[in-house]
Design a protein around this motif. Structure first.
Motif, PDB file in Angstrom:
ATOM      1  N   PRO A   2       0.793  -1.241   0.000  1.00 25.21           N
ATOM      2  CA  PRO A   2       0.000   0.000   0.000  1.00 25.21           C
ATOM      3  C   PRO A   2       0.822   1.286   0.000  1.00 25.21           C
ATOM      4  N   VAL A   3       2.052   1.237   0.483  1.00 26.04           N
ATOM      5  CA  VAL A   3       2.880   2.443   0.505  1.00 26.04           C
ATOM      6  C   VAL A   3       3.125   2.975  -0.908  1.00 26.04           C
ATOM      7  N   TYR A   4       3.037   2.095  -1.915  1.00 29.25           N
ATOM      8  CA  TYR A   4       3.263   2.524  -3.297  1.00 29.25           C
ATOM      9  C   TYR A   4       1.981   2.898  -4.031  1.00 29.25           C
ATOM     10  N   LYS A   5       0.829   2.761  -3.372  1.00 30.02           N
ATOM     11  CA  LYS A   5      -0.459   3.003  -4.036  1.00 30.02           C
ATOM     12  C   LYS A   5      -0.528   4.386  -4.686  1.00 30.02           C
ATOM     13  N   ASP A   6      -0.145   5.411  -3.970  1.00 34.73           N
ATOM     14  CA  ASP A   6      -0.222   6.779  -4.492  1.00 34.73           C
ATOM     15  C   ASP A   6       1.164   7.382  -4.738  1.00 34.73           C
ATOM     16  N   ALA A   7       2.162   6.518  -4.801  1.00 42.59           N
ATOM     17  CA  ALA A   7       3.529   7.005  -5.008  1.00 42.59           C
ATOM     18  C   ALA A   7       3.696   7.536  -6.433  1.00 42.59           C
ATOM     19  N   ILE A   8       4.499   8.555  -6.529  1.00 45.19           N
ATOM     20  CA  ILE A   8       4.824   9.145  -7.829  1.00 45.19           C
ATOM     21  C   ILE A   8       6.344   9.085  -7.985  1.00 45.19           C
ATOM     22  N   ALA A   9       6.775   8.659  -9.143  1.00 45.44           N
ATOM     23  CA  ALA A   9       8.208   8.630  -9.429  1.00 45.44           C
ATOM     24  C   ALA A   9       8.473   9.416 -10.706  1.00 45.44           C
ATOM     25  N   GLU A  10       9.562  10.124 -10.690  1.00 43.38           N
ATOM     26  CA  GLU A  10       9.995  10.878 -11.861  1.00 43.38           C
ATOM     27  C   GLU A  10      11.444  10.529 -12.135  1.00 43.38           C
ATOM     28  N   TRP A  11      11.750  10.310 -13.383  1.00 43.49           N
ATOM     29  CA  TRP A  11      13.124  10.033 -13.779  1.00 43.49           C
ATOM     30  C   TRP A  11      13.278  10.322 -15.255  1.00 43.49           C
ATOM     31  N   SER A  12      14.511  10.472 -15.629  1.00 43.18           N
ATOM     32  CA  SER A  12      14.839  10.670 -17.032  1.00 43.18           C
ATOM     33  C   SER A  12      16.268  10.206 -17.222  1.00 43.18           C
ATOM     34  N   PRO A  13      16.500   9.384 -18.226  1.00 43.66           N
ATOM     35  CA  PRO A  13      17.867   8.916 -18.416  1.00 43.66           C
ATOM     36  C   PRO A  13      18.816  10.044 -18.818  1.00 43.66           C
ATOM     37  N   ASP A  14      19.926  10.118 -18.116  1.00 42.67           N
ATOM     38  CA  ASP A  14      20.990  11.036 -18.506  1.00 42.67           C
ATOM     39  C   ASP A  14      21.848  10.409 -19.597  1.00 42.67           C
ATOM     40  N   TYR A  15      21.827   9.077 -19.657  1.00 38.82           N
ATOM     41  CA  TYR A  15      22.663   8.366 -20.617  1.00 38.82           C
ATOM     42  C   TYR A  15      21.941   7.111 -21.076  1.00 38.82           C
ATOM     43  N   ILE A  54       6.450   9.551  -1.815  1.00 43.07           N
ATOM     44  CA  ILE A  54       5.645   8.489  -1.219  1.00 43.07           C
ATOM     45  C   ILE A  54       4.919   9.061  -0.006  1.00 43.07           C
ATOM     46  N   ILE A  55       3.621   8.813   0.052  1.00 42.24           N
ATOM     47  CA  ILE A  55       2.795   9.285   1.160  1.00 42.24           C
ATOM     48  C   ILE A  55       2.679   8.147   2.170  1.00 42.24           C
ATOM     49  N   ASP A  56       3.093   8.397   3.414  1.00 41.66           N
ATOM     50  CA  ASP A  56       3.029   7.343   4.428  1.00 41.66           C
ATOM     51  C   ASP A  56       1.628   7.224   5.012  1.00 41.66           C
ATOM     52  N   GLU A  57       1.461   6.290   5.944  1.00 41.20           N
ATOM     53  CA  GLU A  57       0.135   6.027   6.527  1.00 41.20           C
ATOM     54  C   GLU A  57      -0.420   7.203   7.311  1.00 41.20           C
ATOM     55  N   ASN A  58       0.428   8.177   7.672  1.00 39.52           N
ATOM     56  CA  ASN A  58      -0.018   9.375   8.381  1.00 39.52           C
ATOM     57  C   ASN A  58      -0.287  10.543   7.439  1.00 39.52           C
ATOM     58  N   GLY A  59      -0.162  10.301   6.140  1.00 35.40           N
ATOM     59  CA  GLY A  59      -0.406  11.350   5.160  1.00 35.40           C
ATOM     60  C   GLY A  59       0.781  12.242   4.900  1.00 35.40           C
ATOM     61  N   LYS A  60       1.912  11.921   5.497  1.00 34.29           N
ATOM     62  CA  LYS A  60       3.119  12.722   5.305  1.00 34.29           C
ATOM     63  C   LYS A  60       3.845  12.250   4.043  1.00 34.29           C
ATOM     64  N   THR A  61       4.271  13.219   3.227  1.00 37.06           N
ATOM     65  CA  THR A  61       4.970  12.898   1.992  1.00 37.06           C
ATOM     66  C   THR A  61       6.468  12.833   2.234  1.00 37.06           C
ATOM     67  N   GLY A  62       7.052  11.705   1.834  1.00 41.09           N
ATOM     68  CA  GLY A  62       8.500  11.538   1.875  1.00 41.09           C
ATOM     69  C   GLY A  62       9.041  11.630   0.466  1.00 41.09           C
ATOM     70  N   VAL A  63      10.178  12.262   0.318  1.00 42.87           N
ATOM     71  CA  VAL A  63      10.818  12.392  -0.994  1.00 42.87           C
ATOM     72  C   VAL A  63      12.144  11.642  -0.934  1.00 42.87           C
ATOM     73  N   TYR A  64      12.334  10.781  -1.895  1.00 43.41           N
ATOM     74  CA  TYR A  64      13.535   9.962  -1.973  1.00 43.41           C
ATOM     75  C   TYR A  64      14.178  10.172  -3.338  1.00 43.41           C
ATOM     76  N   GLU A  65      15.459  10.492  -3.325  1.00 47.83           N
ATOM     77  CA  GLU A  65      16.165  10.766  -4.572  1.00 47.83           C
ATOM     78  C   GLU A  65      17.382   9.868  -4.684  1.00 47.83           C
ATOM     79  N   GLY A  66      17.782   9.617  -5.914  1.00 45.19           N
ATOM     80  CA  GLY A  66      18.964   8.799  -6.130  1.00 45.19           C
ATOM     81  C   GLY A  66      19.270   8.660  -7.604  1.00 45.19           C
ATOM     82  N   VAL A  67      20.045   7.630  -7.909  1.00 42.98           N
ATOM     83  CA  VAL A  67      20.451   7.340  -9.276  1.00 42.98           C
ATOM     84  C   VAL A  67      19.913   5.965  -9.641  1.00 42.98           C
ATOM     85  N   PHE A  68      19.332   5.862 -10.813  1.00 47.10           N
ATOM     86  CA  PHE A  68      18.829   4.572 -11.282  1.00 47.10           C
ATOM     87  C   PHE A  68      19.735   4.035 -12.378  1.00 47.10           C
TER      88      PHE A  68
END
Length: 150
Positions: free
Chosen positions: A86-99, A119-133
């Motif tokens: 359920p944590v991914y139910k309303d999750a939004i991801a954005e990415w774009s290949p650099d290469y 990602i919105i947690d069970e308390n309605g708080k939005t967490g933002v996670y960034e990295g390299v794919f």
């Protein structure tokens, strides 16, 4: 005897050469654009239909994803189950290949770049996670691209 040796040598060279065919620069650019389009459709489908659908839909049957420090999720059904959380139910991801790069025969490709998950947690708080794919793509027998590693 010499003719037979020359014939079999030539036959061997032609046989192995047929396995090492490479695509032209123009064809490679076309395939690179296909991969960029697939990455974009993957992201659009995640936004429209959710992570469970998108990560399953674009996964090869034997795809593997790495999540967390040491977690490997193997197979498209296991990936679908992972993203059914359920944590991914309303999750939004954005990415774009650099290469983007493509194998010489046009059957494999890989991409990397930056991503951001919201990602919105069970308390309605939005967490933002960034990295390299890093994603490895394989052209399937039906002509569609599926990822085999993400």
């Amino acid at each position: 005897m010499k003719k037979a040796i020359v014939f079999f040598t030539l036959l061997t060279v032609l046989h192995f050469d047929s396995f090492s065919q490479s695509i032209t620069k123009v064809e490679k650019e076309k395939v690179i654009n296909e991969i960029r389009d697939v990455e974009k459709k993957f992201q659009d489908d995640l936004k429209a239909y959710g992570a469970e659908y998108a990560f399953y839909h674009y996964a090869a049957e034997n795809a593997v994803i790495k999540r967390g420090n040491d977690s490997l999720i193997m197979g498209n059904l296991a990936i679908k189950k992972f993203y059914s959380n359920p944590v991914y139910k309303d999750a939004i991801a954005e990415w774009s290949p650099d290469y983007v790069d493509v194998s010489d025969d046009g059957s494999m490709a890989y991409t990397y770049g930056k991503y951001k998950w919201r990602i919105i947690d069970e308390n309605g708080k939005t967490g933002v996670y960034e990295g390299v794919f890093h994603t490895v793509w394989k052209k399937m027998s039906d002509g569609n691209w599926k990822y085999v590693w993400d």
